[in-house]
Write an enzyme that holds these catalytic residues in place. Structure first.
Site, PDB file in Angstrom:
ATOM      1  N   CYS A 241       0.825  -1.059   0.017  1.00  0.00           N
ATOM      2  CA  CYS A 241      -0.099  -0.073  -0.021  1.00  0.00           C
ATOM      3  C   CYS A 241       0.914   1.099  -0.024  1.00  0.00           C
ATOM      4  O   CYS A 241       0.964   2.139   0.857  1.00  0.00           O
ATOM      5  CB  CYS A 241      -0.759  -0.088   1.128  1.00  0.00           C
ATOM      6  N   ASP A 265       0.449  -0.046  -5.569  1.00  0.00           N
ATOM      7  CA  ASP A 265      -0.849   0.648  -5.141  1.00  0.00           C
ATOM      8  C   ASP A 265      -2.074   0.570  -6.042  1.00  0.00           C
ATOM      9  O   ASP A 265      -1.602  -0.038  -7.230  1.00  0.00           O
ATOM     10  CB  ASP A 265      -0.418   2.174  -4.897  1.00  0.00           C
ATOM     11  N   CYS A 362      -2.390   4.976  10.779  1.00  0.00           N
ATOM     12  CA  CYS A 362      -2.517   6.036  11.230  1.00  0.00           C
ATOM     13  C   CYS A 362      -3.544   6.470  11.890  1.00  0.00           C
ATOM     14  O   CYS A 362      -4.087   7.533  11.745  1.00  0.00           O
ATOM     15  CB  CYS A 362      -1.672   7.114  10.409  1.00  0.00           C
TER      16      CYS A 362
END
Length: 410
Positions: A241, A265, A362
């Site tokens: 990714c 990706d 995140c």
């Protein structure tokens, strides 16, 4: 309090682009800064900082000016004016300084009302910390009241600028000296061997050192992910990714350009940006691949190391992207959770037996992070072992809020 009309116009116009036309804050700011080449560094800093500040504190300011749900440009002028008053009050206790220019746009900004409404706001967490109702409820539900109260204020602090020194071309001591000669000062971080934390917010992208690939701008927490993967020179690594490749380039540097990295990706434009950045960085051991239906199957059990830095809500990086909290929805995050687990369960087949995989987000939410790893081990635990996991805390460490888990394929 001195406010220059052209700069205020620029801030208010940018806010309208962000909230009414749904443009991303960073792109809206970049566009307006490019629109006038005559603005100096202070002018540009005023526009960028005030725009981000109003975006960050939008709910509180919306409450302070008692704005309706349907907005027009004058509400953004009022919010901008209220923010100037609140900043001035915080910096100086002399009430004689609390005034705005005598402009029509500020005619409905009542100083006593602004301060009175602000005091009311301090008693309502979701208002004073400026988050939507649903996000405040979700944060408390997943983290608990004490932890959410601890982390939430940190998400509204301006994040420092952190560089990752490109060790393919230089080292941090040398780069620190070079930047110092340009009056760009920095400090070292003992935990991060390749990091420089800048003092202030200088525009490092204009320096020759950036153009020569000596560094990338990358938060401290993000710099922890690639070392967590335990890569070695000569390995075959897949970054599945990769996006625009910040962590990919870090992996390349850790591998000293030896071995092979496949950066993947679903968006071709991101891979094109990665190729551009790789050339600047001198990263010669990587190739990019667009993810298509058969890509994962073709790479089955081919990697010594696998990084899955999956798409997520970004709630751990709200310091950098404050507009995200006004664009996210609970439904969008629900959809992301499905995507995240599908990537973990399907892409993990690309790792060889005996290899290591890092799953990272995140996000501050366990439902986007720990819960996926727990479910994965419950379903495939006979094939995998959790070696280590880590969370970074904006409140405790000053890093962005990241989660990372390193798993061994038996």
């Amino acid at each position: 309090m001195r406010i220059h009309r052209p700069l205020a116009d620029a801030v208010v116009g940018t806010l309208q682009e962000i909230f009414l036309n749904k443009r991303q804050a960073d792109r809206a700011i970049e566009y307006v800064l490019k629109s006038n080449r005559k603005w100096g560094s202070r002018d540009r800093a005023f526009i960028a900082e005030n725009t981000y500040e109003v975006v960050r504190w939008w709910r509180m300011l919306h409450y302070v000016i008692d704005a309706p749900d349907t907005l027009n440009k004058f509400h953004f002028w009022q919010a901008f004016g209220a923010w100037q008053l609140l900043k001035e009050r915080h910096a100086n206790s002399e009430e004689s300084l609390f005034r705005l220019p005598d402009w029509t746009e500020f005619s409905k900004v009542s100083i006593p009302k602004v301060f009175a409404r602000y005091e009311e706001a301090t008693k309502i967490r979701k208002v004073i910390e400026s988050v939507p109702d649903w996000l405040d409820a979700l944060g408390e539900e997943e983290l608990g009241e004490e932890k959410w109260n601890h982390e939430l204020p940190a998400l509204n602090q301006q994040a420092p600028v952190v560089l990752r020194v490109n060790t393919l071309k230089t080292n941090k001591e040398h780069l620190q000296d070079l930047l110092g000669d340009e009056d760009i000062n920095s400090v070292l971080n003992n935990e991060l061997p390749d990091a420089l934390i800048l003092e202030g917010r200088p525009n490092v992208f204009k320096t020759e050192f950036f153009k020569d690939g000596f560094f990338e701008v990358q938060d401290a927490a993000s710099q922890l992910v690639a070392p967590f993967l335990d890569v070695k020179a000569g390995m075959r690594v897949i970054d599945a990714c990769a996006g625009a490749g910040g962590k990919t380039l870090h992996i390349a540097a850790l591998m000293e350009n030896k071995g092979r990295i496949i950066a993947m990706d679903v968006e071709e434009r991101k891979l094109q940006e990665l190729q551009k950045r790789a050339r600047r960085a001198g990263a010669m051991n990587l190739e990019t691949r667009l993810i298509e239906p058969k890509t994962i199957k073709r790479l089955q059990e081919s990697a010594d190391r696998l990084l899955l830095d999956v798409p997520c809500s970004g709630l751990g990086v709200l310091r950098r992207n404050p507009d995200a909290k006004w664009k996210l929805t609970p439904e969008f995050i629900d959809g992301l959770r499905t995507i995240q687990y599908n990537i973990l369960s399907q892409y993990s087949t690309m790792l060889k037996k005996g290899g290591k995989m890092v799953f990272a987000t995140c996000s501050l939410l366990p439902s986007e992070s720990e819960a996926h790893v727990k479910r994965f081990l419950e379903e495939q635990g006979d094939k995998w072992e959790l070696l280590e996991e880590r969370r970074t805390s904006p409140a405790d460490e000053g890093y962005d809020g990241f989660y990372m888990a390193c798993l061994l394929k038996k």
